[in-house]
Enzyme design. Sequence first.
Site, PDB file in Angstrom:
ATOM      1  N   ASP A  31       0.709  -1.132  -0.015  1.00 23.74           N
ATOM      2  CA  ASP A  31       0.127   0.031   0.072  1.00 23.74           C
ATOM      3  C   ASP A  31       0.762   1.193   0.056  1.00 23.74           C
ATOM      4  OD1 ASP A  31      -3.284   0.482   0.788  1.00 23.74           O
ATOM      5  OD2 ASP A  31      -1.754   2.061   1.054  1.00 23.74           O
ATOM      6  N   VAL A  97     -10.996   2.760  -3.959  1.00 20.05           N
ATOM      7  CA  VAL A  97     -10.467   2.283  -5.173  1.00 20.05           C
ATOM      8  C   VAL A  97     -11.665   0.991  -5.500  1.00 20.05           C
ATOM      9  CG1 VAL A  97      -8.806   1.396  -6.438  1.00 20.05           C
ATOM     10  CG2 VAL A  97      -8.164   2.981  -4.881  1.00 20.05           C
ATOM     11  N   HIS A 101     -10.260  -5.212  -3.533  1.00 17.39           N
ATOM     12  CA  HIS A 101      -8.720  -5.588  -2.775  1.00 17.39           C
ATOM     13  C   HIS A 101      -8.940  -6.080  -1.461  1.00 17.39           C
ATOM     14  CE1 HIS A 101      -9.934  -1.444  -2.706  1.00 17.39           C
ATOM     15  NE2 HIS A 101      -9.432  -1.362  -1.401  1.00 17.39           N
TER      16      HIS A 101
HETATM   17  P1  5GP Z   1      -9.771   1.047   0.380  1.00 18.88           P
HETATM   18  O1  5GP Z   1     -10.137   2.306   1.274  1.00 18.88           O
HETATM   19  O2  5GP Z   1     -10.572   1.418  -1.085  1.00 18.88           O
HETATM   20  O3  5GP Z   1     -10.118  -0.033   0.875  1.00 18.88           O
HETATM   21  O4  5GP Z   1      -8.132   1.205   0.150  1.00 18.88           O
HETATM   22  C1  5GP Z   1      -7.619   1.662  -0.908  1.00 18.88           C
HETATM   23  C2  5GP Z   1      -6.202   1.619  -0.694  1.00 18.88           C
HETATM   24  O5  5GP Z   1      -5.302   1.721  -1.781  1.00 18.88           O
HETATM   25  C3  5GP Z   1      -5.737   2.559   0.327  1.00 18.88           C
HETATM   26  O6  5GP Z   1      -5.147   1.958   1.664  1.00 18.88           O
HETATM   27  C4  5GP Z   1      -4.734   3.411  -0.504  1.00 18.88           C
HETATM   28  O7  5GP Z   1      -3.536   3.857   0.460  1.00 18.88           O
HETATM   29  C5  5GP Z   1      -4.301   2.435  -1.497  1.00 18.88           C
HETATM   30  N1  5GP Z   1      -3.819   3.265  -2.652  1.00 18.88           N
HETATM   31  C6  5GP Z   1      -4.623   4.274  -3.278  1.00 18.88           C
HETATM   32  N2  5GP Z   1      -3.906   4.335  -4.540  1.00 18.88           N
HETATM   33  C7  5GP Z   1      -2.682   3.748  -4.366  1.00 18.88           C
HETATM   34  C8  5GP Z   1      -1.645   3.516  -5.583  1.00 18.88           C
HETATM   35  O8  5GP Z   1      -1.635   4.299  -6.353  1.00 18.88           O
HETATM   36  N3  5GP Z   1      -0.818   2.561  -5.205  1.00 18.88           N
HETATM   37  C9  5GP Z   1      -0.790   2.084  -3.997  1.00 18.88           C
HETATM   38  N4  5GP Z   1       0.373   1.071  -3.877  1.00 18.88           N
HETATM   39  N5  5GP Z   1      -1.986   2.061  -3.200  1.00 18.88           N
HETATM   40  C10 5GP Z   1      -2.666   2.759  -3.371  1.00 18.88           C
END
Ligand code: 5GP
Length: 117
Positions: A31, A97, A101
């Site tokens: 992340d 996103v 995931h």
């Molecule tokens: P969600 O809140 O959708 O469950 O988690 C999305 C995760 O994706 C977050 O922890 C965020 O830090 C991670 N994330 C968002 N954009 C990127 C990126 O461009 N690269 C990486 N490696 N992680 C990302």
Amino acid sequence: MTEDTLFSKIIRRELPADIVFQDERVTAFRDINPQAPTHILIIPNKVIPSVNDITPEDEGVLGHLFVVARQLAEQEGIAEDGYRLLVNCGRHANQEVFHLHMHLFGGRPLGWMVKPE
Ligand code: 5GP
């Protein structure tokens, strides 16, 4: 066709990421904003926007996410102490996103699963 996502670009290596595992079904990368010493995202290569979009066809790849999570926990040295696997779905869970995931968190005591209000 399901829309391309930021994570699809990581899978295709069009965007940089620290990829720790990849095969024909699943990709795992660190992340960008880690919330624990180990914070890895494990994703299906196929775009499934959220848990709400899962179909019975996806059972195989979703089972594989767990197998990869278990292997990565071993690899990271956190299997014995324990870790957390988390999947956010939708607005109330702050899903950012829309490419399903699984978060793998570990490397320190992680506290309660959901903060009390
Ligand atoms: P969600 O809140 O959708 O469950 O988690 C999305 C995760 O994706 C977050 O922890 C965020 O830090 C991670 N994330 C968002 N954009 C990127 C990126 O461009 N690269 C990486 N490696 N992680 C990302």
